[in-house]
Scaffold this motif. Structure first.
Motif, PDB file in Angstrom:
ATOM      1  N   PRO A  13     -13.647   1.617   7.831  1.00 45.23           N
ATOM      2  CA  PRO A  13     -12.870   0.491   7.311  1.00 45.23           C
ATOM      3  C   PRO A  13     -12.496   0.629   5.834  1.00 45.23           C
ATOM      4  N   ASP A  14     -13.404   1.118   4.996  1.00 42.55           N
ATOM      5  CA  ASP A  14     -13.095   1.274   3.577  1.00 42.55           C
ATOM      6  C   ASP A  14     -12.026   2.347   3.369  1.00 42.55           C
ATOM      7  N   ALA A  15     -12.133   3.436   4.124  1.00 42.65           N
ATOM      8  CA  ALA A  15     -11.148   4.508   4.017  1.00 42.65           C
ATOM      9  C   ALA A  15      -9.787   4.025   4.515  1.00 42.65           C
ATOM     10  N   MET A  16      -9.777   3.215   5.568  1.00 43.76           N
ATOM     11  CA  MET A  16      -8.519   2.686   6.092  1.00 43.76           C
ATOM     12  C   MET A  16      -7.880   1.753   5.062  1.00 43.76           C
ATOM     13  N   SER A  17      -8.686   0.925   4.434  1.00 44.34           N
ATOM     14  CA  SER A  17      -8.168   0.008   3.418  1.00 44.34           C
ATOM     15  C   SER A  17      -7.553   0.798   2.257  1.00 44.34           C
ATOM     16  N   GLU A  18      -8.251   1.832   1.805  1.00 44.32           N
ATOM     17  CA  GLU A  18      -7.743   2.677   0.719  1.00 44.32           C
ATOM     18  C   GLU A  18      -6.462   3.389   1.144  1.00 44.32           C
ATOM     19  N   TYR A  19      -6.433   3.884   2.383  1.00 44.92           N
ATOM     20  CA  TYR A  19      -5.254   4.568   2.911  1.00 44.92           C
ATOM     21  C   TYR A  19      -4.048   3.626   2.924  1.00 44.92           C
ATOM     22  N   LEU A  20      -4.260   2.392   3.363  1.00 42.18           N
ATOM     23  CA  LEU A  20      -3.157   1.428   3.419  1.00 42.18           C
ATOM     24  C   LEU A  20      -2.652   1.083   2.016  1.00 42.18           C
ATOM     25  N   ARG A  21      -3.587   0.942   1.054  1.00 41.42           N
ATOM     26  CA  ARG A  21      -3.185   0.674  -0.334  1.00 41.42           C
ATOM     27  C   ARG A  21      -2.386   1.845  -0.903  1.00 41.42           C
ATOM     28  N   GLU A  22      -2.815   3.065  -0.614  1.00 38.48           N
ATOM     29  CA  GLU A  22      -2.104   4.246  -1.103  1.00 38.48           C
ATOM     30  C   GLU A  22      -0.697   4.320  -0.518  1.00 38.48           C
ATOM     31  N   ARG A  23      -0.578   4.006   0.773  1.00 39.29           N
ATOM     32  CA  ARG A  23       0.744   4.019   1.407  1.00 39.29           C
ATOM     33  C   ARG A  23       1.663   3.002   0.747  1.00 39.29           C
ATOM     34  N   GLU A  24       1.123   1.816   0.484  1.00 38.68           N
ATOM     35  CA  GLU A  24       1.938   0.776  -0.135  1.00 38.68           C
ATOM     36  C   GLU A  24       2.325   1.167  -1.552  1.00 38.68           C
ATOM     37  N   ALA A  25       1.398   1.773  -2.304  1.00 36.80           N
ATOM     38  CA  ALA A  25       1.674   2.200  -3.671  1.00 36.80           C
ATOM     39  C   ALA A  25       2.760   3.281  -3.714  1.00 36.80           C
ATOM     40  N   CYS A  26       2.820   4.109  -2.676  1.00 35.26           N
ATOM     41  CA  CYS A  26       3.838   5.164  -2.609  1.00 35.26           C
ATOM     42  C   CYS A  26       5.184   4.637  -2.116  1.00 35.26           C
ATOM     43  N   GLY A  27       5.240   3.344  -1.776  1.00 34.85           N
ATOM     44  CA  GLY A  27       6.488   2.767  -1.279  1.00 34.85           C
ATOM     45  C   GLY A  27       6.713   3.018   0.190  1.00 34.85           C
ATOM     46  N   ASN A  28       5.657   3.342   0.922  1.00 41.40           N
ATOM     47  CA  ASN A  28       5.759   3.603   2.357  1.00 41.40           C
ATOM     48  C   ASN A  28       4.728   2.754   3.105  1.00 41.40           C
ATOM     49  N   PRO A  29       4.846   1.417   3.028  1.00 43.00           N
ATOM     50  CA  PRO A  29       3.839   0.593   3.707  1.00 43.00           C
ATOM     51  C   PRO A  29       3.944   0.721   5.222  1.00 43.00           C
ATOM     52  N   MET A  30       2.845   0.407   5.889  1.00 43.17           N
ATOM     53  CA  MET A  30       2.827   0.467   7.340  1.00 43.17           C
ATOM     54  C   MET A  30       3.791  -0.589   7.892  1.00 43.17           C
ATOM     55  N   THR A  31       4.643  -0.180   8.794  1.00 43.65           N
ATOM     56  CA  THR A  31       5.606  -1.111   9.389  1.00 43.65           C
ATOM     57  C   THR A  31       4.922  -1.936  10.468  1.00 43.65           C
ATOM     58  N   ARG A  32       5.584  -2.992  10.868  1.00 46.07           N
ATOM     59  CA  ARG A  32       5.055  -3.842  11.938  1.00 46.07           C
ATOM     60  C   ARG A  32       4.899  -3.025  13.222  1.00 46.07           C
ATOM     61  N   GLU A  33       5.902  -2.196  13.516  1.00 45.69           N
ATOM     62  CA  GLU A  33       5.838  -1.355  14.720  1.00 45.69           C
ATOM     63  C   GLU A  33       4.646  -0.394  14.647  1.00 45.69           C
ATOM     64  N   GLY A  34       4.447   0.202  13.483  1.00 52.52           N
ATOM     65  CA  GLY A  34       3.323   1.114  13.290  1.00 52.52           C
ATOM     66  C   GLY A  34       1.994   0.401  13.410  1.00 52.52           C
ATOM     67  N   ALA A  35       1.910  -0.811  12.841  1.00 51.11           N
ATOM     68  CA  ALA A  35       0.669  -1.586  12.916  1.00 51.11           C
ATOM     69  C   ALA A  35       0.360  -1.967  14.359  1.00 51.11           C
ATOM     70  N   GLU A  36       1.379  -2.403  15.094  1.00 48.43           N
ATOM     71  CA  GLU A  36       1.158  -2.769  16.502  1.00 48.43           C
ATOM     72  C   GLU A  36       0.726  -1.559  17.319  1.00 48.43           C
ATOM     73  N   ALA A  37       1.337  -0.407  17.049  1.00 49.74           N
ATOM     74  CA  ALA A  37       0.967   0.819  17.762  1.00 49.74           C
ATOM     75  C   ALA A  37      -0.462   1.215  17.415  1.00 49.74           C
ATOM     76  N   HIS A  38      -0.845   1.076  16.136  1.00 51.78           N
ATOM     77  CA  HIS A  38      -2.207   1.419  15.732  1.00 51.78           C
ATOM     78  C   HIS A  38      -3.211   0.491  16.390  1.00 51.78           C
ATOM     79  N   ILE A  39      -2.910  -0.781  16.451  1.00 54.23           N
ATOM     80  CA  ILE A  39      -3.824  -1.745  17.070  1.00 54.23           C
ATOM     81  C   ILE A  39      -4.007  -1.425  18.547  1.00 54.23           C
ATOM     82  N   ALA A  40      -2.922  -1.079  19.228  1.00 51.94           N
ATOM     83  CA  ALA A  40      -3.022  -0.717  20.650  1.00 51.94           C
ATOM     84  C   ALA A  40      -3.868   0.546  20.820  1.00 51.94           C
TER      85      ALA A  40
END
Length: 131
Positions: A13-40
């Motif tokens: 969970p901590d690594a995932m949180s850091e990964y998501l923050r890094e993606r957002e900082a790079c201007g490539n946040p996780m999309t809704r489609e990507g989030a739904e696919a990851h949850i599935a």
């Protein structure tokens, strides 16, 4: 739908949180489609780990190795980490949903975690101020 390789995503969970923050900082946040696919994917993976741990023999449950961790503890730890990582992704998806609602001039959706109560109070029937 875009095919994602979630095996390479962090499951801690901590690594995932850091990964998501890094993606957002790079201007490539996780999309809704990507989030739904990851949850599935995550839900299927948790189910797979749960089924595997339920089929363990007593020898596998006791486990072996340097750390003397039982196989069952390891399986449960993996399952809980996957679930916690999923919660991180769900929070990103909920934030995106709230932003969409705000853009439409609507209030964000109330969620259980938005309800703040004094310590020792169950919170049954309580809604946050301003709703």
């Amino acid at each position: 739908m875009v095919e994602y390789d979630f095996e390479t995503y962090p499951t801690d969970p901590d690594a995932m949180s850091e990964y998501l923050r890094e993606r957002e900082a790079c201007g490539n946040p996780m999309t809704r489609e990507g989030a739904e696919a990851h949850i599935a994917w995550n839900t299927a993976k948790v189910q797979e780990v749960g089924e595997r741990s339920s089929r363990m023999t007593p020898e596998e449950e006791r486990g072996s190795g340097k750390h003397n961790l039982s196989g069952l503890d390891e399986a449960l730890s993996t399952e809980f980490d996957l679930e916690d990582a999923r919660f991180e992704v769900e929070a990103v998806m909920e934030a995106a949903e709230d932003a969409e609602r705000a853009a439409q001039g609507k209030h964000p959706l109330k969620r259980e975690r938005d309800i703040v109560t004094p310590e020792g109070f169950s919170g049954m029937g309580v809604t946050p101020r301003g709703w």
